[in-house]
Design an enzyme around this catalytic site. Structure first.
Site, PDB file in Angstrom:
ATOM      1  CG  ASP A   1      42.426  35.044  49.153  1.00 52.03           C
ATOM      2  OD1 ASP A   1      41.289  35.167  49.647  1.00 52.03           O
ATOM      3  OD2 ASP A   1      42.809  34.009  48.586  1.00 52.03           O
TER       4      ASP A   1
ATOM      5  CG  ASP B   1      35.544  38.811  46.346  1.00 51.63           C
ATOM      6  OD1 ASP B   1      34.726  38.135  45.706  1.00 51.63           O
ATOM      7  OD2 ASP B   1      35.925  38.509  47.492  1.00 51.63           O
TER       8      ASP B   1
ATOM      9  CD  GLU C   1      32.809  35.820  46.806  1.00 52.88           C
ATOM     10  OE1 GLU C   1      32.329  34.745  47.210  1.00 52.88           O
ATOM     11  OE2 GLU C   1      33.915  36.283  47.158  1.00 52.88           O
TER      12      GLU C   1
END
Length: 235
Positions: free
Chosen positions: A33, A122, A124
């Protein structure tokens, strides 16, 4: 994520104690990624080095479009790599629906063409403030549902959720609400995946290191190449 020998990693995948969820050795296609931090990636070289899939950063919040996204997405496509976009969430700045639509408008779309992975959320640690962005666990779960349901309503598939077990436990109260709908992409830089967040009995992707012979972060798919292609067709 510096890994000296890929055989070491693969050996670790099948040697973890039965009490911990692990990947099963079934080819485990390798992936990466990347974002603008890696610049324009040479995906032909990555393909030659064994990379089968890639997640490429598309957007962040509602104010940032990755300047390298288009270049890298086209390059990955031309190299024959299965690819998808990811969105870095900022739950403190706007609603989940707003950010899902921003992502969809700037590279996060999906089609059942066999080479496009479902977009990834994503979610986080906050890089610029409170770990949970100032949201309670229930508010965070609602935000993720808003993003996920909006993405699903526009594409017909649920987004992959990228997170860590620690963050998920801390900021969602270890919610089990997404295990039956959203593929999990877990980040853990270790020889085993460890305990997964509630609701998931296995992970679809494992980000196991943040450096290696290929650019970006290093990932493994939990399954075969055929399974990876099925994910890209939502079969």
């Amino acid at each position: 994520m510096k890994v000296t020998l890929i055989t070491t990693v693969l050996a670790a995948l099948v040697s973890t104690a039965a009490a911990e969820p692990t990947l099963v050795k079934r080819a485990n296609p390798q992936g990466i990624d990347v974002s603008h931090y890696q610049g324009a990636v040479n995906f032909k070289t990555a393909k030659a080095n064994g990379i089968a899939f890639a997640y490429i950063k598309a957007t962040e919040g509602t104010t940032f479009i990755d300047p390298e996204f288009n270049t890298n997405y086209v390059a990955a496509t031309n190299a024959g790599i299965i690819r998808g976009g990811y969105h870095f969430a900022h739950p403190d700045s706007s609603s989940g629906a707003t950010q899902a639509n921003y992502f969809l408008a700037h590279g996060g779309g999906w089609s059942a063409d066999g080479i496009t992975l479902p977009g990834a959320l994503d979610i986080e640690y906050n890089p610029n403030g409170a770990t949970c962005y100032g949201l309670s666990a229930s508010a965070m779960v609602s935000w993720i549902k808003d993003f996920s349901n909006t993405y699903h309503s526009k594409t017909g598939v649920y987004p992959v959720i990228y997170t860590t077990t620690d963050w998920w436990k801390t900021c969602t109260g270890n919610s089990a609400a997404f295990g039956s709908t959203n593929p999990l992409w877990i980040a853990r830089y270790a020889s085993s995946i460890g305990t997964l967040p509630a609701g998931w009995s296995y992970t679809t992707f494992w980000q196991y290191a943040n450096s290696g012979s290929n650019p970006g972060d290093q990932d493994l798919f939990n399954g075969s190449l055929d399974g990876l292609k099925r994910l890209a067709t939502a079969a």
